[in-house]
Design a protein around this motif. Structure first.
Motif: not given
Length: 378
Positions: A75, A102, A106, A184-187
């Motif tokens: 996304t 990312y 994470r 943007w990755i997730v939020d």
């Protein structure tokens, strides 16, 4: 038998792309047939131990990388700070590294709370409807929410962005046609900078440019939805305008421009920490100089051989990301996880981790940078 079942063919494709290799190139360097490499990547065949060792020797990725599962980023749009000559191969190399970045974030975030994202409301407009007034307003809003007045130069943009929840790192690759990638990755927004040995002013403009994409282009689902003309003439131009308004607020810049001589622009560079060429363009866009003056100044830049290296590029310090390093040190210094266990959990080569985090992954001693507000998760 268990090892063969654990092999993940997608990881082989990922490592190959990250290294900028075609199947043919990997085949030749590993002395394995191209068909065999294709079979490994499609999952038709699982490489035997000796074949995997040859691949590891070429790609220089640890064995556990090929047994891991690093998900794709499905996304959101990925933006590239690139010149038109940047190749698809270079962009794909950076996309893979952004994915690894990312995963490292994470992993670290399971132990430490990163700073909260603090940004103005994202612009939700089609790129064809975005006006320069919109861009200027968002640039000033970002200054406001980050606690910067509308007249002062920004001291350290990278640290400021990190304190406000933007995750930034350097990538272990060099490409003069590709400066940065953001997404943007997730939020959370991520920016990865290419290791191009760039000047301080170029890096600052690159980061500001990527912040422009992050804030202005929330409506963009994929850059592949746009023509090359739209990408360069709209998306990139809008991000450049954002960077200019953010780093050089118009009213304050006008007040500071007491002369339009090339020598004065040179002195002004130390104050605003923006390139001479960017300030000349800003002056022209504000109609402070006419076309003839702009051409004259640009000829002076060419005559002085300042196109690629300007005065003070060796003096102004290049801003380095430090948040990932601070988080890493917090985890290790508090003995939450051992350094070797933490490094192993990322499944990445040490040269990649060194760029994403810092040389702390090797050093036996460390000290925590207290500036970012970090909280260890109990």
């Amino acid at each position: 038998m268990q090892e063969r079942k654990a092999f993940n063919p997608k990881q082989l494709t990922s490592a190959r792309i990250a290294k900028g290799m075609t199947m043919k190139e990997l085949s030749e360097k590993s002395e394995l047939s191209r068909q065999m490499i294709s079979n490994y990547e499609s999952g038709k065949t699982v490489p035997k131990a000796d074949s995997l060792l040859k691949i590891i020797s070429v790609l220089q990725y640890p064995r556990n990388f090929f047994l891991a599962d690093i998900p794709e980023l499905h996304t959101g749009a990925t933006f590239f700070r690139s010149q038109s000559a940047a190749t698809k191969r270079s962009r794909d190399m950076q996309k893979e590294r952004l994915k690894y970045f990312y995963e490292v974030y994470r992993g670290l975030s399971t132990y430490v709370n990163f700073p909260k994202v603090c940004l103005p409301e994202l612009l939700d407009k089609d790129i064809h409807e975005i006006t320069e007034d919109d861009i200027c307003q968002k640039a000033m809003e970002l200054r406001t929410v980050w606690g910067i007045d509308s007249v002062s130069p920004i001291d350290n943009l990278v640290k400021l962005a990190e304190r406000n929840g933007v995750i930034i790192s350097e990538a272990n690759m060099t490409d003069t046609k590709l400066d940065a990638v953001s997404r943007w990755i997730v939020d959370r927004p991520f920016i990865m900078l290419t290791d191009n040995n760039e000047s301080s002013v170029r890096r600052r403009f690159n980061v500001a440019h990527e912040l422009g994409h992050i804030i202005l282009h929330n409506d963009v689902e994929s850059i592949h939805d746009y023509s090359p003309q739209e990408l360069k003439g709209m998306l990139e131009k809008q991000a450049n305008q954002f960077a200019s308004h953010f780093l050089l607020p118009s009213e304050a810049f006008v007040d500071s421009l007491l002369s339009t001589s090339i020598e004065y622009y040179k002195d002004l560079k130390k104050y605003w920490k923006v390139s001479i060429q960017a300030m000349i363009f800003k002056s022209y866009s504000l109609q402070l100089i006419n076309e003839d003056q702009r051409l004259y100044l640009n000829k002076k830049i060419s005559w002085n051989k300042w196109r690629t290296k300007e005065p003070y590029d060796d003096v102004l310090p290049v801003e380095k990301p430090s948040l990932m390093d601070a988080v890493y040190k917090m985890i290790v210094d508090n003995e939450v996880v051992s350094k070797s266990e933490l490094n192993s959990s990322f499944h990445l080569p040490y040269d990649e981790l060194e760029k994403m985090i810092s040389k702390s992954i090797y050093d036996s001693s460390s000290t925590i940078d207290s500036k970012p507000k970090l909280i260890l998760i109990k």
